[in-house]
Motif scaffolding. Structure first.
Motif, mmCIF file in Angstrom:
data_model
loop_
_atom_site.group_PDB
_atom_site.id
_atom_site.type_symbol
_atom_site.label_atom_id
_atom_site.label_comp_id
_atom_site.label_asym_id
_atom_site.label_seq_id
_atom_site.Cartn_x
_atom_site.Cartn_y
_atom_site.Cartn_z
ATOM 1 N N UNK A 1 0.845 -1.194 0.000
ATOM 2 C CA UNK A 1 0.000 0.000 0.000
ATOM 3 C C UNK A 1 0.879 1.242 0.000
ATOM 4 N N UNK A 2 0.529 2.214 -0.834
ATOM 5 C CA UNK A 2 1.230 3.498 -0.798
ATOM 6 C C UNK A 2 0.278 4.616 -1.176
ATOM 7 N N UNK A 3 0.527 5.760 -0.558
ATOM 8 C CA UNK A 3 -0.210 6.972 -0.912
ATOM 9 C C UNK A 3 0.530 7.582 -2.098
ATOM 10 N N UNK A 4 -0.151 7.702 -3.227
ATOM 11 C CA UNK A 4 0.453 8.285 -4.421
ATOM 12 C C UNK A 4 0.477 9.805 -4.284
ATOM 13 N N UNK A 5 -0.657 10.346 -3.814
ATOM 14 C CA UNK A 5 -0.767 11.796 -3.684
ATOM 15 C C UNK A 5 -1.856 12.117 -2.663
ATOM 16 N N UNK A 6 -1.618 13.148 -1.857
ATOM 17 C CA UNK A 6 -2.680 13.658 -0.987
ATOM 18 C C UNK A 6 -2.589 15.171 -0.996
ATOM 19 N N UNK A 7 -3.773 15.793 -1.089
ATOM 20 C CA UNK A 7 -3.791 17.253 -1.148
ATOM 21 C C UNK A 7 -5.061 17.767 -0.480
ATOM 22 N N UNK A 8 -4.952 18.974 0.041
ATOM 23 C CA UNK A 8 -6.104 19.614 0.669
ATOM 24 C C UNK A 8 -7.200 19.801 -0.376
ATOM 25 N N UNK A 9 -8.431 19.618 0.058
ATOM 26 C CA UNK A 9 -9.583 19.780 -0.836
ATOM 27 C C UNK A 9 -10.512 20.819 -0.221
ATOM 28 N N UNK A 10 -11.500 21.206 -0.993
ATOM 29 C CA UNK A 10 -12.485 22.158 -0.497
ATOM 30 C C UNK A 10 -13.195 21.558 0.719
ATOM 31 N N UNK A 11 -13.292 22.349 1.787
ATOM 32 C CA UNK A 11 -13.938 21.871 3.011
ATOM 33 C C UNK A 11 -15.388 21.489 2.728
ATOM 34 N N UNK A 12 -15.844 20.442 3.390
ATOM 35 C CA UNK A 12 -17.233 20.020 3.277
ATOM 36 C C UNK A 12 -17.944 20.470 4.549
ATOM 37 N N UNK A 13 -18.864 21.391 4.400
ATOM 38 C CA UNK A 13 -19.616 21.946 5.533
ATOM 39 C C UNK A 13 -18.691 22.383 6.658
ATOM 40 N N UNK A 14 -17.589 23.054 6.288
ATOM 41 C CA UNK A 14 -16.657 23.600 7.261
ATOM 42 C C UNK A 14 -15.691 22.598 7.859
ATOM 43 N N UNK A 15 -15.730 21.347 7.421
ATOM 44 C CA UNK A 15 -14.866 20.305 7.964
ATOM 45 C C UNK A 15 -13.649 20.107 7.062
ATOM 46 N N UNK A 16 -12.484 19.956 7.676
ATOM 47 C CA UNK A 16 -11.255 19.731 6.915
ATOM 48 C C UNK A 16 -11.418 18.505 6.018
ATOM 49 N N UNK A 17 -11.002 18.639 4.757
ATOM 50 C CA UNK A 17 -11.161 17.573 3.770
ATOM 51 C C UNK A 17 -9.885 17.452 2.947
ATOM 52 N N UNK A 18 -9.484 16.223 2.649
ATOM 53 C CA UNK A 18 -8.354 16.012 1.749
ATOM 54 C C UNK A 18 -8.727 14.959 0.705
ATOM 55 N N UNK A 19 -8.057 15.039 -0.429
ATOM 56 C CA UNK A 19 -8.183 14.036 -1.486
ATOM 57 C C UNK A 19 -6.931 13.174 -1.448
ATOM 58 N N UNK A 20 -7.119 11.873 -1.524
ATOM 59 C CA UNK A 20 -5.996 10.937 -1.464
ATOM 60 C C UNK A 20 -6.083 9.978 -2.641
ATOM 61 N N UNK A 21 -4.977 9.844 -3.357
ATOM 62 C CA UNK A 21 -4.842 8.826 -4.405
ATOM 63 C C UNK A 21 -3.941 7.746 -3.820
ATOM 64 N N UNK A 22 -4.321 6.481 -3.981
ATOM 65 C CA UNK A 22 -3.559 5.395 -3.374
ATOM 66 C C UNK A 22 -3.479 4.197 -4.313
ATOM 67 N N UNK A 23 -2.569 3.269 -3.977
ATOM 68 C CA UNK A 23 -2.341 2.074 -4.775
ATOM 69 C C UNK A 23 -1.896 0.944 -3.874
#
Length: 166
Positions: free
Chosen positions: A72-94
């Motif tokens: 398992x590895x995280x290919x990429x993770x980046x901050x995303x637009x908050x959902x209803x004020x909650x911290x959100x990130x997008x993660x690509x993995x393999x």
């Protein structure tokens, strides 16, 4: 089989001890899956982007036995637009899923939302070979994932049609 879906849906089971399992949908023929998972945060004050690969492996692969996956590895993770004020990130993995000892490459994308002391994710995963041929990548959108914390029955969303399970 016209009119029938190949997707198999699995919902959590409610027992006397609480809820068990995750919400998932799988199309085993094509190798596609979508899973909602949740995991407690060790340090709720830390940003999601600061968590290591092991945390995301444990979050995304809760339904997969350790002996059935590897690499398992995280290919990429980046901050995303908050959902209803909650911290959100997008993660690509393999990772590789081991089927009778044979590794099958899996590639996925997840949206992870910090909810109180937990992280809630919606992940979409497919096989490496199918992923390479896709023009549109599987990627959960903010409209697909909403999560709220329940303050031991002081649910902030009580009147919104959401049912507290505690």
């Amino acid at each position: 089989m016209r009119g029938r879906s190949a997707w198999i849906v699995s919902l959590p089971t409610l027992t006397a001890n609480g809820e068990s399992g995750t919400v998932s949908a799988n199309n085993y023929v094509k190798g596609d899956s979508a899973v909602v998972n949740a995991r407690n945060l060790k340090d709720p004050s830390a940003p999601l982007s600061g968590y290591d690969t092991k945390f995301f492996e444990d979050l995304f692969l809760q339904q997969v036995a350790p002996s059935q996956q590897q690499g398992f590895k995280v290919v990429k993770k980046k901050a995303a637009e908050a959902i209803e004020g909650q911290e959100t990130i997008d993660v690509e993995y393999r990772y590789d899923l081991l089927i009778n000892g044979v590794p099958i490459g899996r590639h996925g994308f997840a949206k992870v939302v910090k909810v109180g002391n937990s992280a809630v994710s919606l992940g979409a995963t497919t096989t490496d070979s199918r992923y390479k041929g896709m023009k549109v990548r599987p990627s959960p959108t903010p409209a697909m994932l909403r999560a709220w914390s329940c303050g031991a029955c002081g649910c902030a969303r009580r009147g919104s049609g959401f049912r507290c399970l505690h």
